[in-house]
Design an enzyme around this catalytic site. Structure first.
Site, mmCIF file in Angstrom:
data_model
loop_
_atom_site.group_PDB
_atom_site.id
_atom_site.type_symbol
_atom_site.label_atom_id
_atom_site.label_comp_id
_atom_site.label_asym_id
_atom_site.label_seq_id
_atom_site.Cartn_x
_atom_site.Cartn_y
_atom_site.Cartn_z
ATOM 1 N N CYS A 12 14.621 64.808 58.960
ATOM 2 C CA CYS A 12 16.013 65.259 59.053
ATOM 3 C C CYS A 12 16.891 64.070 58.699
ATOM 4 O O CYS A 12 16.392 63.028 58.270
ATOM 5 C CB CYS A 12 16.342 65.856 60.415
ATOM 6 S SG CYS A 12 16.217 64.704 61.796
ATOM 7 N N CYS A 17 17.474 63.960 66.272
ATOM 8 C CA CYS A 17 17.762 65.283 66.857
ATOM 9 C C CYS A 17 16.710 66.316 66.457
ATOM 10 O O CYS A 17 15.855 66.675 67.255
ATOM 11 C CB CYS A 17 19.156 65.765 66.438
ATOM 12 S SG CYS A 17 20.496 64.688 66.997
ATOM 13 N N ARG A 18 16.758 66.779 65.217
ATOM 14 C CA ARG A 18 15.918 67.919 64.819
ATOM 15 C C ARG A 18 14.464 67.548 64.538
ATOM 16 O O ARG A 18 13.543 68.212 65.029
ATOM 17 C CB ARG A 18 16.517 68.605 63.584
ATOM 18 C CG ARG A 18 17.852 69.254 63.852
ATOM 19 C CD ARG A 18 18.554 69.615 62.571
ATOM 20 N NE ARG A 18 18.988 68.419 61.847
ATOM 21 C CZ ARG A 18 19.524 68.411 60.645
ATOM 22 N NH1 ARG A 18 19.672 69.559 59.997
ATOM 23 N NH2 ARG A 18 19.906 67.277 60.080
ATOM 24 N N SER A 19 14.231 66.509 63.712
ATOM 25 C CA SER A 19 12.830 66.239 63.332
ATOM 26 C C SER A 19 11.976 65.740 64.499
ATOM 27 O O SER A 19 10.773 66.042 64.522
ATOM 28 C CB SER A 19 12.750 65.302 62.120
ATOM 29 O OG SER A 19 13.368 64.067 62.361
ATOM 30 N N ASP A 127 22.191 71.008 61.960
ATOM 31 C CA ASP A 127 22.365 69.699 62.585
ATOM 32 C C ASP A 127 23.239 69.821 63.845
ATOM 33 O O ASP A 127 24.425 70.128 63.746
ATOM 34 C CB ASP A 127 23.031 68.772 61.560
ATOM 35 C CG ASP A 127 23.179 67.358 62.073
ATOM 36 O OD1 ASP A 127 22.824 67.105 63.243
ATOM 37 O OD2 ASP A 127 23.648 66.510 61.292
HETATM 38 P P1 4NP Z 1 19.423 64.755 62.933
HETATM 39 O O1 4NP Z 1 20.940 64.642 63.422
HETATM 40 O O2 4NP Z 1 19.446 64.654 61.428
HETATM 41 O O3 4NP Z 1 18.992 66.115 63.391
HETATM 42 O O4 4NP Z 1 18.677 63.619 63.606
HETATM 43 C C1 4NP Z 1 21.758 63.568 63.046
HETATM 44 C C2 4NP Z 1 21.714 62.394 63.767
HETATM 45 C C3 4NP Z 1 22.545 61.340 63.400
HETATM 46 C C4 4NP Z 1 23.397 61.464 62.321
HETATM 47 C C5 4NP Z 1 23.426 62.639 61.603
HETATM 48 C C6 4NP Z 1 22.604 63.696 61.962
HETATM 49 N N1 4NP Z 1 24.268 60.396 61.980
HETATM 50 O O5 4NP Z 1 25.056 60.556 61.044
HETATM 51 O O6 4NP Z 1 24.216 59.322 62.616
#
Ligand code: 4NP
Length: 160
Positions: A12, A17-19, A127
């Site tokens: 991700c 968060c997701r992965s 997300d």
């Molecule tokens: P993820 O969520 O891709 O599901 O881990 C995010 C975590 C952090 C950020 C973006 C999405 N960020 O921009 O820091």
């Protein structure tokens, strides 16, 4: 016997968060099917902002609530991943665009949208990072359960 583990990597944007949820749920599902010794499983980020960090507390809470063990930390995707893993899963269309752009020509990994294995057809794992609550994390968990089962069923049938 030669090592014949199948290898799956969950991607991700931030790997916090997701992965991690997808990785933890997939590992648990594989273990429950007694296939734990047949799979190598990891997760990674498109971006480098959170490298070395544990998942967002809402992701950790969600996994704890569902008895999903997790103690991995974030790392960034590297080009060698595309030839090490058999399957690399993105969570949304932006992940898939990034993966397709980064993949070295002729590399072995199949680049797959995890949500394409959801029997309920909910294709995008959204997300939830900027949400003000943890509902999106619970939804990600539920989708990951269905997609893990759906994907492993397809592997079993020899379809993927
Ligand atoms: P993820 O969520 O891709 O599901 O881990 C995010 C975590 C952090 C950020 C973006 C999405 N960020 O921009 O820091």
């Amino acid at each position: 016997m030669a090592e014949t583990k199948k290898k799956a990597l969950f991607i991700c944007l931030g790997n916090i968060c997701r992965s991690p949820i997808a990785e933890g749920v997939f590992q648990k599902t594989v273990n429950e099917r007694n296939l734990g010794d047949q799979w190598e499983i990891d997760s990674a980020a498109i971006g480098g902002w959170h490298v070395g960090n544990p998942p967002d507390w809402r992701a950790l809470d969600t996994m704890k609530n569902h008895n999903v063990p997790y103690n991995n930390t974030a790392r960034q995707l590297v080009s060698q991943d595309f030839n090490h893993y058999d399957y690399i899963f993105g969570m949304d269309e932006a992940n898939m665009r990034d993966l397709n752009k980064k993949a070295p020509k002729g590399s072995k990994a199949k680049l797959l949208l995890f949500g394409d294995f959801d029997p309920q057809g909910d294709r995008i794992i959204r997300d939830p990072y900027y949400d003000s609550d943890a509902k999106g994390f619970e939804k990600c968990y539920q989708q990951s359960v269905r997609c893990s089962q759906g994907f492993l069923d397809e592997v079993e049938k020899g379809n993927v």
